[in-house]
Design a protein around this motif. Structure first.
Motif: not given
Length: 186
Positions: A1-28
């Motif tokens: 049951m292998r998805t082909g995703f995960g591991g390092t790519l998943g961790i880097l994606g999480f860090i990138g999205c989290s970092l971008a989310l913290s840098l974009i100001p909360a506004s409508p």
């Protein structure tokens, strides 16, 4: 049951999205972009768990409701409902008669076991409903959410009780000094 995703790519994606989310100001104006980044972070975090889930499925295939034989865990519904009735009765008894720490511990750990069983039961029930064409995604998500919140609450109480026990043990081991000695520590 292998998805082909995960591991390092998943961790880097999480860090990138989290970092971008913290840098974009909360506004409508940024609401849709921030929501997309949140979804990307959640997706990446989920894919990074893929290798761990693959190992769990490989080592313990019978423990997963998704891989179990059809209807093999649906019998749990009656048992879990009966156990919940017993715990509700115990709760009412403690309100009127009073209960000790042992009854609280039994309710706490027993409830954790019951709701873990409900996760398995509700997952397999959702699969059966979906295969019969009656899949109500929203009510299924609510059932699983309630199960997971109940597990989280019980784990949190267990962790708090363990921390309290450690603090009490540390305070008991601390040598008692006179009144003046304690003031000089302050």
């Amino acid at each position: 049951m292998r998805t082909g995703f995960g591991g390092t790519l998943g961790i880097l994606g999480f860090i990138g999205c989290s970092l971008a989310l913290s840098l974009i100001p909360a506004s409508p104006a940024n609401g849709t972009k921030r929501l997309g980044l949140l979804a990307g972070a959640a997706f990446s975090q989920g894919t990074s768990l893929g290798p761990l889930i693959n190992v769990a499925f490989y080592l313990y295939p019978g423990a997963a409701a998704l891989l179990a034989r059809r209807r093999s865990y649906l019998y749990l519904g009656g048992i879990l409902s009966s156990a919940m009735s017993l715990f509700i009765t115990m709760r009412f008894a403690t309100w009127f008669v009073g209960g000790g720490a042992a009854l609280f511990q039994a309710e706490l750990y027993g409830g954790l076991l019951i709701f873990a069983g409900y996760v398995v039961f509700d997952t397999q029930l959702a699969i059966e409903k979906a295969e019969s064409g009656r899949g109500d995604v929203i009510s299924t998500a609510l059932d699983l959410f309630v199960d997971l919140v109940a597990i989280f609450v019980r784990l949190l109480v267990i962790l708090m009780k363990n921390a309290q026990s450690k603090d009490e043990e540390r305070d008991r081991r601390r040598p008692r000094a006179g009144r003046w000695a304690r003031r000089s520590e302050l």
